[in-house]
Scaffold this motif. Structure first.
Motif, short mmCIF file in Angstrom:
data_model
loop_
_atom_site.label_atom_id
_atom_site.label_comp_id
_atom_site.label_asym_id
_atom_site.label_seq_id
_atom_site.Cartn_x
_atom_site.Cartn_y
_atom_site.Cartn_z
N ARG A 86 9.65 -50.10 35.01
CA ARG A 86 9.90 -51.52 34.75
C ARG A 86 10.74 -51.68 33.47
O ARG A 86 11.72 -52.44 33.43
CB ARG A 86 8.57 -52.26 34.62
CG ARG A 86 8.69 -53.78 34.46
CD ARG A 86 8.54 -54.22 33.01
NE ARG A 86 7.29 -53.77 32.45
CZ ARG A 86 7.07 -53.68 31.14
NH1 ARG A 86 8.04 -53.98 30.28
NH2 ARG A 86 5.90 -53.26 30.68
N CYS A 98 2.32 -59.17 39.19
CA CYS A 98 3.58 -58.72 38.58
C CYS A 98 4.66 -58.51 39.64
O CYS A 98 4.43 -57.86 40.67
CB CYS A 98 3.34 -57.42 37.81
SG CYS A 98 4.81 -56.83 36.95
N HIS A 129 4.93 -48.04 34.23
CA HIS A 129 5.72 -49.18 33.77
C HIS A 129 6.97 -48.73 33.00
O HIS A 129 7.81 -49.56 32.63
CB HIS A 129 4.89 -50.16 32.94
CG HIS A 129 3.90 -49.57 32.00
ND1 HIS A 129 2.86 -48.76 32.39
CD2 HIS A 129 3.77 -49.70 30.66
CE1 HIS A 129 2.15 -48.41 31.33
NE2 HIS A 129 2.68 -48.96 30.28
N GLU A 185 5.40 -49.78 24.70
CA GLU A 185 6.64 -50.42 25.14
C GLU A 185 7.82 -49.89 24.34
O GLU A 185 8.88 -49.57 24.89
CB GLU A 185 6.53 -51.94 24.99
CG GLU A 185 7.62 -52.73 25.68
CD GLU A 185 7.32 -53.02 27.14
OE1 GLU A 185 8.18 -53.65 27.80
OE2 GLU A 185 6.25 -52.60 27.64
N CYS A 210 -0.20 -51.61 29.61
CA CYS A 210 1.03 -52.37 29.83
C CYS A 210 0.94 -53.74 29.16
O CYS A 210 0.03 -54.52 29.44
CB CYS A 210 1.30 -52.53 31.33
SG CYS A 210 2.81 -53.47 31.68
N GLN A 222 14.50 -53.32 33.38
CA GLN A 222 14.82 -54.47 32.52
C GLN A 222 15.95 -54.12 31.55
O GLN A 222 16.84 -54.94 31.31
CB GLN A 222 13.58 -54.90 31.76
CG GLN A 222 12.53 -55.56 32.63
CD GLN A 222 11.29 -55.93 31.84
OE1 GLN A 222 10.74 -55.11 31.10
NE2 GLN A 222 10.86 -57.16 31.99
N TYR A 235 3.31 -56.10 29.42
CA TYR A 235 4.13 -57.10 30.11
C TYR A 235 3.23 -58.12 30.79
O TYR A 235 2.25 -57.78 31.45
CB TYR A 235 5.01 -56.43 31.14
CG TYR A 235 5.90 -57.38 31.92
CD1 TYR A 235 7.01 -57.95 31.33
CD2 TYR A 235 5.61 -57.70 33.25
CE1 TYR A 235 7.83 -58.82 32.04
CE2 TYR A 235 6.42 -58.56 33.96
CZ TYR A 235 7.53 -59.12 33.35
OH TYR A 235 8.33 -59.99 34.06
#
Length: 396
Positions: free
Chosen positions: A267, A350, A264, A240, A377, A271, A379
């Motif tokens: 994503r 998700c 991701h 991340e 991931c 965000q 999340y």
């Protein structure tokens, strides 16, 4: 990470294929289209053909478990040209990547590039950094019509890269080939593997990618297949942080940035832009689906087997006798991978599954189920209370 890689989707950055679907049209040299017009249920953004598994290197992460010798059952030149004929049926301008092993282990490589180009395909190449990749070879490939060359750098110095690649001199040969491509006017892509052994080198690698004049940095997050099974991945938390850093780099870098087997990243970028005070009115990476294994991406092995990805060894049959287009569009395996609502676990719950979808290859490697959650991931959807997949990791 203190120093950082414009955020591209895989489609924006790599799939410069013509968006048309008229397979009967004459081959033409097409400009890169708007990727959002390509229907990934009908054609892939990227078709990889592993032309050989032969390679003189012994890289720690090698998916193919490459060896110096060519396999006796590789697709022949004639069979390879028939495969390119099939690729043309997806529509004009289909992007084809010739990979390996080392594609330069085949003496017919320039002929194959020229044939595909004459068919109206957008031919690209991922050679290994060896002594065979000379400036003369680069010039011959460019004359044959190759549109981009991708080279791998997994360390920012000769010591770290050569140790990872298992071959002294690989770093210097790769950098020399990159500079030869730049001097010849051939667009250059740099591929980098992210694992515990390489993650701390990313800032220095970023500087090197810029110095080499690359148009794209493709950052590959390790999938434990082939020799890569013995390497340590980074943790979801570290992944991340790397992706957040990549979005920072992408805002100012002179090259595009994309991830491989880490959708991701989209994503994370979405965000980040939603939280930013200067966020654009539209989130550039969320305007269409990204590509994942079997959904905008297909891989043909050196012996003709069709896979959703080179990192997802579940086959939809062999294309030696035809059927590439039909298998991509209609096989149960590929159709299931394109159904984001069929995903299991937290990937299925998700809200970002239609712009991400998780790495189907990593899910398969860890569970045997390509529709399971991606363990890299971290999340967790707000209302999800099911199991959280884990991944063996190091390097935090």
């Amino acid at each position: 990470m203190s120093r950082p890689p414009h955020v591209d989707t895989d489609a924006d950055a790599e799939a410069n294929a013509d968006a048309g679907s008229d397979a009967g049209a004459p081959p033409t040299a097409t400009a890169p289209p708007d990727p959002s017009s390509i229907d990934t249920s009908r054609r892939p953004f990227v078709l990889i053909w592993e032309v050989t598994q032969a390679c003189d290197l012994a890289c720690d992460h090698c998916r193919a478990d490459a060896t110096p010798a060519r396999h006796p059952d590789e697709l022949t030149t004639a069979e390879g040209k028939r495969l390119l004929d099939q690729a043309r049926e997806f529509g004009p301008g289909q992007l084809v990547v010739l990979s390996g092993g080392d594609p330069l282990a085949r003496s017919d490589l320039v002929d194959l590039v020229e044939y595909g180009t004459d068919m109206g395909l957008r031919m690209t190449l991922t050679p290994s950094g060896t002594s065979s990749l000379t400036s003369e070879t680069v010039a011959a490939l460019l004359d044959a019509g190759v549109k981009r060359m991708a080279l791998s750098l997994d360390g920012a110095t000769a010591a770290s890269h050569d140790a990872f690649r298992g071959e002294d001199g690989s770093f210097d040969q790769t950098v020399a080939a990159a500079r030869a491509a730049r001097e010849a006017g051939l667009p250059l892509q740099i591929n980098t593997t992210v694992c515990a052994q390489t993650v701390d080198e990313l800032p220095a690698l970023c500087d090197l990618v810029a110095d080499l004049g690359a148009v794209l940095w493709s950052v590959f997050f390790l999938v434990p297949v082939g020799r890569g099974r013995v390497l340590d991945p980074i943790s979801p938390e570290r992944a991340e942080r790397v992706m957040e850093w990549l979005t920072e780099v992408s805002e100012d870098a002179p090259f595009g940035v994309k991830t491989t087997e880490a959708p991701h990243y989209r994503r994370v970028a979405i965000q980040r832009r939603r939280d930013a005070s200067d966020a654009p009115p539209t989130d550039g990476i969320g305007r269409r689906l990204g590509i994942t294994a079997g959904d905008g991406f297909a891989f043909v092995s050196h012996t003709g087997d069709l896979f959703p990805s080179g990192f997802l060894p579940a086959t939809a049959g062999n294309v030696r006798d035809g059927g590439l287009v039909e298998r991509y569009r209609e096989s149960d395996l590929f159709r299931s991978l394109r159904d984001r609502d069929a995903l299991g676990g937290k990937c299925g719950a998700c809200e970002f599954r239609h712009v991400c979808g998780g790495s189907r290859s990593r899910a398969y490697a860890h569970t045997g189920d390509p529709l399971a959650s991606d363990p890299l991931c971290g999340y967790v959807p707000a209302d999800y209370d099911g199991p959280i997949p884990g991944t063996r990791s190091a390097g935090d």
